[in-house]
Design a protein around this motif. Sequence first.
Motif, PDB file in Angstrom:
ATOM      1  N   ASP A  99      -3.738   6.765   1.883  1.00 60.37           N
ATOM      2  CA  ASP A  99      -2.764   6.833   0.800  1.00 60.37           C
ATOM      3  C   ASP A  99      -3.384   7.411  -0.466  1.00 60.37           C
ATOM      4  OD1 ASP A  99      -0.803   5.788   2.390  1.00 60.37           O
ATOM      5  OD2 ASP A  99      -1.110   3.724   1.719  1.00 60.37           O
TER       6      ASP A  99
ATOM      7  N   GLU B 184       3.667   1.000  -9.924  1.00 57.68           N
ATOM      8  CA  GLU B 184       2.911  -0.077 -10.567  1.00 57.68           C
ATOM      9  C   GLU B 184       1.906   0.482 -11.563  1.00 57.68           C
ATOM     10  OE1 GLU B 184       2.947  -3.619 -11.523  1.00 57.68           O
ATOM     11  OE2 GLU B 184       3.798  -3.381  -9.517  1.00 57.68           O
TER      12      GLU B 184
ATOM     13  N   MET C 176       2.632   2.030  -5.375  1.00 54.74           N
ATOM     14  CA  MET C 176       1.381   2.081  -6.126  1.00 54.74           C
ATOM     15  C   MET C 176       1.537   2.925  -7.394  1.00 54.74           C
ATOM     16  SD  MET C 176      -1.266   2.490  -2.920  1.00 54.74           S
ATOM     17  CE  MET C 176      -2.720   2.591  -3.950  1.00 54.74           C
TER      18      MET C 176
ATOM     19  N   TYR D  97      -3.197  -2.366 -13.146  1.00 54.19           N
ATOM     20  CA  TYR D  97      -2.532  -1.494 -12.179  1.00 54.19           C
ATOM     21  C   TYR D  97      -2.250  -2.165 -10.840  1.00 54.19           C
ATOM     22  CZ  TYR D  97      -6.479  -0.407  -9.058  1.00 54.19           C
ATOM     23  OH  TYR D  97      -7.489  -0.491  -8.133  1.00 54.19           O
ATOM     24  N   ARG D  98      -2.805  -3.347 -10.590  1.00 49.19           N
ATOM     25  CA  ARG D  98      -2.453  -4.106  -9.394  1.00 49.19           C
ATOM     26  C   ARG D  98      -1.332  -5.106  -9.648  1.00 49.19           C
ATOM     27  NH1 ARG D  98      -3.806  -1.620  -4.753  1.00 49.19           N
ATOM     28  NH2 ARG D  98      -6.044  -1.300  -4.515  1.00 49.19           N
TER      29      ARG D  98
ATOM     30  N   GLU E 284      -5.153   2.513   3.381  1.00 47.63           N
ATOM     31  CA  GLU E 284      -5.301   2.606   1.933  1.00 47.63           C
ATOM     32  C   GLU E 284      -6.072   3.856   1.549  1.00 47.63           C
ATOM     33  OE1 GLU E 284      -6.533  -0.137  -1.890  1.00 47.63           O
ATOM     34  OE2 GLU E 284      -6.347  -0.994   0.113  1.00 47.63           O
TER      35      GLU E 284
ATOM     36  N   LEU F   1       0.815  -1.209   0.000  1.00 46.32           N
ATOM     37  CA  LEU F   1       0.000   0.000   0.000  1.00 46.32           C
ATOM     38  C   LEU F   1       0.849   1.259   0.000  1.00 46.32           C
ATOM     39  CD1 LEU F   1      -2.792  -1.016   2.543  1.00 46.32           C
ATOM     40  CD2 LEU F   1      -2.794  -1.208   0.066  1.00 46.32           C
TER      41      LEU F   1
END
Length: 250
Positions: free
Chosen positions: A247, A22, A19, A97-98, A244, A14
Amino acid sequence: MATDQGSTTRHDPLDPAMMIAEARRAFFTVFGFLCVVWALQLVNWLDDTRLAIDYGIRSHDLDYLPNVLSAPFLHVNWQHLEGNSGPLFIFGFLAAYRGVKKFLGLTLLVALTSGAAVWLFERGTVVTVGASGVIYGYFGYVVLRGLFDRNLIDSLIGVVMGASFAYILTTAVPGTPGVSWLGHLGGLLGGLAGAWIFRDRGARRTAAGSSPAPGSAIGRVPGSGAGSVGGAVPPSPRAALLKELDDLGL
């Protein structure tokens, strides 16, 4: 006093920097995919659609079975490609995107399920090409991924995308004229299966309470008796969710 014996650095999935990195990889991967598709269409157009005819899917013909992997990159004409490009980029990015590695595995899976449905059940006189089966696979994956990963943000994205684009499911219904509903349905089923196949198993083990990793902090646990020993306590689902959301600036 708690002691730290040989602690190791552990990457937080996280972490905002991770993030963003990625998401950047996902963007360029999907953009590169689109560039390849458009370049192939240019070749196809210059060659009077010969590329699509030779490398499209013809049902029940073993010589054309490998074409289930080439057909998603080819299109009948520029209008066909233009209609697929927007959904391909949107759903492709959301699927990627994950994790780009998961995305590549998912792409292979939905290309196979979509192509297999066409190869097995389409009429023999039809040549099928186009990325729409893959798009439906990405759609199914995005809608279900958050449920299997137990991730609130991805679940909300799945709900929003599912509600916003539910109308596209009408072209995955048997007998829909003018489109390859078999390819759409095969891709969709592959994407739904991919949400489970490529689920985040690590997050689920953490949520269930895994044993502490070697090198984790060992010492006194707050609230326990003197001298008691405890390992790293996994964060609660509520704490993970709050982090999360923080963030993401929510």
